[in-house]
Design a protein around this motif. Structure first.
Motif, mmCIF file in Angstrom:
data_model
loop_
_atom_site.group_PDB
_atom_site.id
_atom_site.type_symbol
_atom_site.label_atom_id
_atom_site.label_comp_id
_atom_site.label_asym_id
_atom_site.label_seq_id
_atom_site.Cartn_x
_atom_site.Cartn_y
_atom_site.Cartn_z
ATOM 1 N N GLU A 156 109.458 38.599 6.157
ATOM 2 C CA GLU A 156 109.329 37.892 7.429
ATOM 3 C C GLU A 156 109.758 38.818 8.568
ATOM 4 N N TYR A 159 114.052 37.307 10.288
ATOM 5 C CA TYR A 159 114.816 36.150 9.815
ATOM 6 C C TYR A 159 114.050 35.417 8.720
ATOM 7 N N THR A 161 114.178 31.516 6.518
ATOM 8 C CA THR A 161 114.778 30.197 6.307
ATOM 9 C C THR A 161 114.885 29.948 4.806
ATOM 10 N N LYS A 168 119.922 23.867 4.268
ATOM 11 C CA LYS A 168 118.942 24.818 4.782
ATOM 12 C C LYS A 168 119.521 25.569 5.971
ATOM 13 N N THR A 170 118.593 29.288 8.676
ATOM 14 C CA THR A 170 117.804 30.469 9.014
ATOM 15 C C THR A 170 118.768 31.631 9.209
ATOM 16 N N TYR A 173 116.961 38.394 7.544
ATOM 17 C CA TYR A 173 116.277 38.716 6.288
ATOM 18 C C TYR A 173 117.091 39.750 5.517
#
Length: 391
Positions: A156, A159, A161, A168, A170, A173
């Protein structure tokens, strides 16, 4: 808008400085010219003859009537840095001023330490200078797709999620860098993210793929404005190296099996991406990440493309798979997202036969400057200091 380009004497920095100047930005270059010094230390030269920076800037002014300010010094010297910023008063800081070669960082302990201290500390100095006196300036920082490595999931833009145990979030990465150079870029990203969060700075991290090409509209205007083009095993990047090898009838040196897949872009897109980031700045407190590339190729596929283009031009092009000096997967999944810059209006230059022809002809023009002793890699990831003779 006033834009200060650190590392403006380098491959990406010089092309960017001229591009922005040509489009009406007030541009300054800050550089300590250490890249030229490293060439002398390592006994290597760019394929193209590079004029002194003062002569380059004067020629640009003669041709266009546009001035570029020059600040010669080291961003690791904080007093020099802050005084230069005070004099120039930038709205945006485009930060290219780092040691940018993975093989250079893997030569031995000294080069690993040099890379990380130069890159990480210089970047920190810029962040502190912004906090102290230029909190509204926008930092456009050159990162690298190499920060991500080759994960077995889609990459991604900065970042991801994730859901874990029913919750959950975010988060940045995960990074899997492949050299001490790439590690320095990861440290930069973390430091910029932290500074934006606690000081309200604004920054855009451009995770750039492997850049190819040499000519932009501006660098092609005159011989004195020409950009550098590296072909050696330390600073040369894949496609540029292959084209220069083809021009001198040297086998294209594919590391290992050649299945390594990477993201690539034309240098004309590099300069445009920087302008898009400048013209659309991040919000205060926001660390924004753009994956800056246009296409993905395996190293083996690139070599085949160069071979095909070279044969069309009448060159005798062979491909040679050599032992991989790096520690990296040669067969892996690689799928990266790159929508943010496209959404801002980037119109990519895709790798085409005409571009390869142009690059090959350019390499043929200057092939008399090639030192064949610098074609093969001399740095081993597994045995630092054992392959490359210390200078």
């Amino acid at each position: 808008m006033r834009v200060l380009v650190t590392g403006g004497d380098g491959y990406c920095g010089w092309a960017t400085a001229l591009y922005l100047s040509n489009r009406g930005y007030e541009v300054g270059i800050l550089d300590n010219l250490v890249r030229r010094h490293w060439d002398q230390q390592l006994g290597i030269e760019t394929l193209t003859p590079i004029a002194p920076i003062q002569q380059r800037i004067q020629r640009w002014r003669d041709l266009t009537g546009k001035s570029i300010d020059l600040f010669m010094g080291d961003i690791n010297n904080y007093s020099f840095l802050i005084n230069s910023l005070r004099e120039f008063q930038p709205d945006s800081i485009v930060h290219f001023g780092e040691q940018r070669s993975a093989p250079f960082s893997m030569i031995d302990r000294e080069h690993a330490v040099l890379t990380q201290s130069n890159n990480v500390m210089g970047n920190l100095n810029i962040l502190y200078a912004m906090r102290e006196e230029f909190p509204d300036a926008h930092l456009v920082k050159l990162g690298t797709m190499g920060e991500y490595g080759t994960p077995n999931i889609d990459i991604e833009e900065g970042y991801i999620t994730i859901e874990h145990n029913g919750r959950k979030d975010t988060v940045p990465y995960p990074k899997q860098p492949g050299s001490f150079y790439h590690l320095s870029k990861v440290h930069d990203s973390h430091n910029i993210h932290f500074a934006c969060k606690i000081w309200g700075l604004r920054a855009t991290d451009l995770n750039q793929g492997v850049v190819y090409g040499v000519l932009t509209e501006e660098t092609g205007m005159d011989e004195l404005l020409i950009n550098r083009l590296d072909y050696d095993g330390i600073f040369g990047t894949a496609l540029n190296r292959f084209c220069i090898q083809a021009a001198i009838n040297h086998p294209l040196t594919v590391y290992g099996k050649g299945g390594q897949t990477r993201a690539f872009l034309d240098i004309r897109d590099t300069v445009r991406c920087v302008e898009l980031a400048i013209a659309n700045p991040a919000e205060p407190g926001h660390f924004r990440v753009f994956n800056q590339f246009t296409e993905m190729f395996s190293v083996g596929d690139l070599a085949m493309m160069v071979k095909k283009a070279g044969v069309t031009l009448g060159l005798d092009v062979e491909i040679q798979n050599i032992e991989n000096p790096r520690v990296e997967l040669e067969d892996h999944y690689f799928n990266a997202k790159n929508t943010n810059l496209l959404d801002l209006g980037l119109q990519p230059h895709y790798l085409s036969d005409s571009l390869l022809d142009s690059l090959l002809n350019f390499a043929i023009k200057y092939k008399h400057r090639v030192d064949k002793n610098e074609i093969l890699p001399k740095v081993s990831w597994r045995n630092p200091g054992s392959v490359y003779a210390k200078s």
